[in-house]
Motif scaffolding. Structure first.
Motif, PDB file in Angstrom:
ATOM      1  N   LYS A 185       9.601  63.555   7.117  1.00  0.00           N
ATOM      2  CA  LYS A 185       8.252  63.748   6.591  1.00  0.00           C
ATOM      3  C   LYS A 185       8.279  64.448   5.243  1.00  0.00           C
ATOM      4  CE  LYS A 185       6.099  63.816  11.063  1.00  0.00           C
ATOM      5  NZ  LYS A 185       5.160  64.438  11.957  1.00  0.00           N
ATOM      6  N   LYS A 186       9.376  64.377   4.556  1.00  0.00           N
ATOM      7  CA  LYS A 186       9.473  65.009   3.250  1.00  0.00           C
ATOM      8  C   LYS A 186       9.721  63.952   2.196  1.00  0.00           C
ATOM      9  CE  LYS A 186      14.407  65.744   3.423  1.00  0.00           C
ATOM     10  NZ  LYS A 186      15.490  66.646   3.195  1.00  0.00           N
ATOM     11  N   VAL A 207       3.098  56.269  -3.842  1.00  0.00           N
ATOM     12  CA  VAL A 207       1.674  56.521  -4.032  1.00  0.00           C
ATOM     13  C   VAL A 207       1.464  57.836  -4.787  1.00  0.00           C
ATOM     14  CG1 VAL A 207      -0.525  56.901  -2.846  1.00  0.00           C
ATOM     15  CG2 VAL A 207       1.080  55.201  -1.983  1.00  0.00           C
ATOM     16  N   ASP A 208       2.240  58.856  -4.427  1.00  0.00           N
ATOM     17  CA  ASP A 208       2.110  60.140  -5.120  1.00  0.00           C
ATOM     18  C   ASP A 208       2.449  60.000  -6.599  1.00  0.00           C
ATOM     19  OD1 ASP A 208       1.549  61.248  -2.669  1.00  0.00           O
ATOM     20  OD2 ASP A 208       3.595  61.945  -2.311  1.00  0.00           O
ATOM     21  N   THR A 209       3.526  59.321  -6.882  1.00  0.00           N
ATOM     22  CA  THR A 209       3.951  59.139  -8.270  1.00  0.00           C
ATOM     23  C   THR A 209       2.927  58.323  -9.051  1.00  0.00           C
ATOM     24  OG1 THR A 209       6.242  59.217  -7.535  1.00  0.00           O
ATOM     25  CG2 THR A 209       5.839  58.362  -9.728  1.00  0.00           C
ATOM     26  N   LEU A 223      -0.221  58.046  -8.451  1.00  0.00           N
ATOM     27  CA  LEU A 223      -1.428  58.849  -8.625  1.00  0.00           C
ATOM     28  C   LEU A 223      -1.252  59.863  -9.755  1.00  0.00           C
ATOM     29  CD1 LEU A 223      -4.231  59.207  -7.433  1.00  0.00           C
ATOM     30  CD2 LEU A 223      -3.289  60.930  -5.916  1.00  0.00           C
ATOM     31  N   LYS A 224      -0.080  60.470  -9.854  1.00  0.00           N
ATOM     32  CA  LYS A 224       0.181  61.414 -10.945  1.00  0.00           C
ATOM     33  C   LYS A 224       0.148  60.711 -12.296  1.00  0.00           C
ATOM     34  CE  LYS A 224       3.144  64.436  -8.238  1.00  0.00           C
ATOM     35  NZ  LYS A 224       4.529  64.884  -8.036  1.00  0.00           N
ATOM     36  N   GLU A 260       8.894  62.347  -1.913  1.00  0.00           N
ATOM     37  CA  GLU A 260       7.796  61.890  -2.748  1.00  0.00           C
ATOM     38  C   GLU A 260       7.743  60.375  -2.697  1.00  0.00           C
ATOM     39  OE1 GLU A 260       6.821  62.100  -7.434  1.00  0.00           O
ATOM     40  OE2 GLU A 260       7.456  63.932  -6.450  1.00  0.00           O
ATOM     41  N   GLY A 261       6.596  59.855  -2.360  1.00  0.00           N
ATOM     42  CA  GLY A 261       6.458  58.413  -2.229  1.00  0.00           C
ATOM     43  C   GLY A 261       5.942  57.773  -3.495  1.00  0.00           C
TER      44      GLY A 261
END
Length: 77
Positions: free
Chosen positions: A27-28, A33-35, A37-38, A30-31
């Protein structure tokens, strides 16, 4: 011979199964989607800053600057 091959295939299968289970249960990290979105937020904020600076220069700074330059060169003395 066949028994050794069967055991080898079973052991490899269990190792692969253990690796897949470990990867899926993590569960750790960075996916994508996160990248994404940034990056999207950075692009939007940058565009807003550029638009604000363009508006500021177009409306306030450049007209007064050209007026001052014209008054410098139109010396009537």
């Amino acid at each position: 011979m066949v028994n050794k091959l069967t055991v080898s295939v079973y052991v490899r299968g269990e190792c692969i199964k253990r690796k897949v289970t470990k990867i899926l249960s993590e569960k750790k990290g960075e996916g994508f989607v996160d990248t994404a979105l940034k990056i999207l937020i950075s692009v939007v904020v940058g565009a807003l800053l550029l638009a604000g600076l363009y508006t500021l220069f177009k409306d306030n700074i450049l007209p007064t600057l050209t007026q001052r330059i014209n008054s410098l060169f139109n010396y009537a003395g």
